[in-house]
Design a protein around this motif. Sequence first.
Motif, short mmCIF file in Angstrom:
data_model
loop_
_atom_site.label_atom_id
_atom_site.label_comp_id
_atom_site.label_asym_id
_atom_site.label_seq_id
_atom_site.Cartn_x
_atom_site.Cartn_y
_atom_site.Cartn_z
N ALA A 153 -0.58 -74.24 -39.98
CA ALA A 153 -1.70 -75.00 -40.56
C ALA A 153 -1.17 -76.24 -41.30
CB ALA A 153 -2.50 -74.12 -41.50
N ALA A 154 -0.05 -76.06 -41.99
CA ALA A 154 0.52 -77.19 -42.74
C ALA A 154 1.01 -78.29 -41.80
CB ALA A 154 1.67 -76.68 -43.61
N LEU A 155 1.39 -77.91 -40.59
CA LEU A 155 1.91 -78.90 -39.62
C LEU A 155 0.81 -79.55 -38.78
CD1 LEU A 155 5.01 -76.93 -38.28
CD2 LEU A 155 5.08 -79.02 -39.65
N LYS A 156 -0.37 -78.96 -38.81
CA LYS A 156 -1.48 -79.43 -37.94
C LYS A 156 -1.84 -80.86 -38.25
CE LYS A 156 -4.66 -75.85 -36.32
NZ LYS A 156 -5.92 -75.17 -36.57
N GLU A 197 -3.92 -55.05 -23.37
CA GLU A 197 -5.16 -55.15 -24.14
C GLU A 197 -4.95 -55.54 -25.61
OE1 GLU A 197 -8.15 -55.13 -22.87
OE2 GLU A 197 -7.26 -54.80 -20.90
N LEU A 198 -3.96 -54.90 -26.25
CA LEU A 198 -3.81 -55.06 -27.70
C LEU A 198 -3.63 -56.53 -28.08
CD1 LEU A 198 -3.55 -53.80 -30.49
CD2 LEU A 198 -1.14 -53.33 -30.00
N GLY A 199 -2.74 -57.22 -27.34
CA GLY A 199 -2.49 -58.63 -27.63
C GLY A 199 -3.76 -59.46 -27.47
N LYS A 200 -4.55 -59.12 -26.41
CA LYS A 200 -5.81 -59.85 -26.19
C LYS A 200 -6.76 -59.66 -27.37
CE LYS A 200 -6.16 -59.43 -21.14
NZ LYS A 200 -6.93 -58.84 -20.05
N GLU A 201 -6.86 -58.40 -27.84
CA GLU A 201 -7.77 -58.11 -28.97
C GLU A 201 -7.33 -58.86 -30.22
OE1 GLU A 201 -7.83 -53.82 -29.45
OE2 GLU A 201 -8.45 -53.62 -27.34
N LEU A 202 -6.03 -58.83 -30.48
CA LEU A 202 -5.54 -59.51 -31.69
C LEU A 202 -5.73 -61.02 -31.60
CD1 LEU A 202 -2.31 -57.51 -32.65
CD2 LEU A 202 -4.63 -57.23 -33.48
N ALA A 203 -5.56 -61.59 -30.40
CA ALA A 203 -5.74 -63.04 -30.24
C ALA A 203 -7.18 -63.42 -30.55
CB ALA A 203 -5.37 -63.46 -28.81
N THR A 204 -8.12 -62.59 -30.09
CA THR A 204 -9.53 -62.87 -30.37
C THR A 204 -9.76 -62.88 -31.88
OG1 THR A 204 -10.05 -61.74 -28.32
CG2 THR A 204 -11.89 -62.12 -29.81
N GLY A 205 -9.16 -61.91 -32.57
CA GLY A 205 -9.33 -61.84 -34.02
C GLY A 205 -8.63 -62.98 -34.75
N LEU A 206 -7.55 -63.47 -34.18
CA LEU A 206 -6.76 -64.51 -34.86
C LEU A 206 -7.31 -65.93 -34.68
CD1 LEU A 206 -3.07 -63.32 -34.45
CD2 LEU A 206 -4.12 -64.11 -36.58
N LEU A 207 -8.12 -66.13 -33.64
CA LEU A 207 -8.59 -67.49 -33.38
C LEU A 207 -9.31 -68.10 -34.59
CD1 LEU A 207 -8.86 -69.91 -31.46
CD2 LEU A 207 -10.94 -68.86 -30.56
N PRO A 208 -10.30 -67.40 -35.19
CA PRO A 208 -10.94 -68.01 -36.38
C PRO A 208 -9.97 -68.22 -37.54
CG PRO A 208 -11.83 -65.80 -35.91
CD PRO A 208 -10.93 -66.16 -34.78
N VAL A 209 -8.94 -67.41 -37.61
CA VAL A 209 -7.93 -67.58 -38.67
C VAL A 209 -7.15 -68.87 -38.40
CG1 VAL A 209 -5.89 -66.57 -39.75
CG2 VAL A 209 -7.77 -65.08 -39.01
N GLU A 255 -8.13 -71.37 -36.67
CA GLU A 255 -9.04 -72.51 -36.82
C GLU A 255 -9.41 -72.78 -38.29
OE1 GLU A 255 -11.46 -72.67 -32.59
OE2 GLU A 255 -12.16 -71.26 -34.10
N GLY A 256 -8.92 -71.90 -39.18
CA GLY A 256 -9.19 -72.09 -40.62
C GLY A 256 -10.58 -71.63 -41.03
N LYS A 257 -11.27 -70.88 -40.15
CA LYS A 257 -12.62 -70.43 -40.48
C LYS A 257 -12.61 -69.10 -41.21
CE LYS A 257 -14.64 -72.64 -36.41
NZ LYS A 257 -14.93 -72.37 -35.01
N GLU A 258 -11.51 -68.38 -41.09
CA GLU A 258 -11.38 -67.08 -41.77
C GLU A 258 -10.02 -67.01 -42.44
OE1 GLU A 258 -11.99 -63.72 -39.19
OE2 GLU A 258 -14.03 -64.39 -38.67
#
Length: 541
Positions: free
Chosen positions: A537-540, A503-515, A517-520
């Motif tokens: 981000a620098a390599l994207k 569960e923990l990894g799933k929760e953190l992944a959900t929180g990290l997605l906007p980060v 994507e550069g939205k947060e």
Amino acid sequence: MQAIVQQLKSTVEKTKATDIRAAFAADTGRFQKFSARFDDLTMDYSKTAVNDEILALLENLAEAGGVAAKREEMFSGVSINFTEGRAVLHTALRNRSNSPVMVDGKDVMPDVNAVLEAMGKFAEGIRSGELKGATGKPITDFVNIGIGGSDLGPVMVTLALAPYHDGPRAHFVSNVDGAHIADTLKLLNAETTLFIVASKTFTTIETMTNAASARAFIAERLGEGAVGHHFAAVSTALDKVAAFGIDSDRVFGFWDWVGGRYSIWSAIGLPLMIAVGAENFGKFLDGAHAMDSHFRTAPTRQNLPMLLGLLGFYHRNVLDYSTRAILPYDQRLLRFPAYLQQLDMESNGKGVTIDGKPVEGNSGPVVWGEPGTNGQHAFYQLIHQGTSIIPAEFMIAANGFEPHLRHQHDLLIANCLAQSEALMKGRSFEEAKAQLTSKGMADDRADFIAPHRVFTGNRPSITFVYDKLTPFALGRLIALYEHRVFVEGVLFRINSFDQWGVELGKELATGLLPVVEGKESAEGHDSSTQGLVTTLAALKS
Ligand code: F6P
């Protein structure tokens, strides 16, 4: 139980049990004594560090651990998965006797049978060409979209039963990595492809994301109206499936008392049924049911899952071996080690007992493996000469499906047997040196080289032998391993049927997605995570 574990440890010392080679030298009847048989399936555990005293203590352990009572609770629908308040009844899915199995006062068998019948109708409709794509063409390919238990089982069994595969071509997409679905779709014609969205919860991000891509693939090529003809779903969450837009006559349900990693016997097995037909799927269930009855009734010394579980516990908690290798000598069991990895590690990778206390000793080992003979040319070096002892579990059929390649099958058998013999016997310094000097090597050079060619031996293995990998034999083999995991879980005193650790990894992944994507902002995350986000981000591009 801890007292018996201590007794086992001292008995190992006292009886020098780990000198397996000496035990063979002392007793020519060792195979007869330490092997068990169920129909054509033989389990040879004579090449493990057991003797009569140890086996008797392991039987005491099973008694003290209450394995038989827990087994009855499982089969009779008690909510043994207490952290989720659920019964554990994958055995009901293959209850070919059809005797009532009660959950909350209701017999589940009529529902089980109804889904099986609906699956059969659908699978045979696809196989016969009666159920067609939106443009009237028969289905030539199907894609199972699922992950974990909604993928590993279908992939593993479909590959294992390739000789019976006479239905449409099967494909499997699991990873959220877009490469997986992109590479698969490249091979397919929308007009003749069926997608099966398989998810117990129908919320798993990987599956939902891939299902959306598959939906777009159909809609873009054939129009929105075609989607219904090209999708089916398997889930316990029928409301969520309806929201996705899949017609109810193409939705196959199962129940919360079926764990994901135990779900191949449910509608999650639909890909196998489409591949090999309803009749062969029935034989697959028959094999598992036969093993269930064996597990439930055979005395411990003749009970394959009991013995396998007791030996597993012995290896982990008495001899302190931290991994086990699954080595099928069958190319079609290619994904069996990965399947067992989920079955075993997701079930028994727990650190807390049923009383909420830390596990005493160890819980489940690391499970890994590859088919032989390939593994021999890769990692067996470490199993033979490395510093860790790795109990190996070999499996081999007496017969393949290619009578014209009998010679190759005999070579396969010879290799399988040679490995367990080599692991047990090893090769002494004197033997290694004699081999070198007999080839003309000078004595002092032979002294120098021989240590590198020494095999310590006494390395444990269990070998399973059976007639042929039929649907029946495969069902029986999987059920054997399911029950072994159960036995070990009871002895570890854990709940084998939840999986909070994912569960923990799933929760953190959900929180990290906007980060990502550069939205947060990444603020609040640790400096390593922040550094990695910035670097990516620098390599994207
Ligand atoms: O994340 C682990 C898990 O919950 C497994 O137990 C399960 O088999 C897999 O994910 C897939 O879950 P679902 O079938 O609900 O999509």
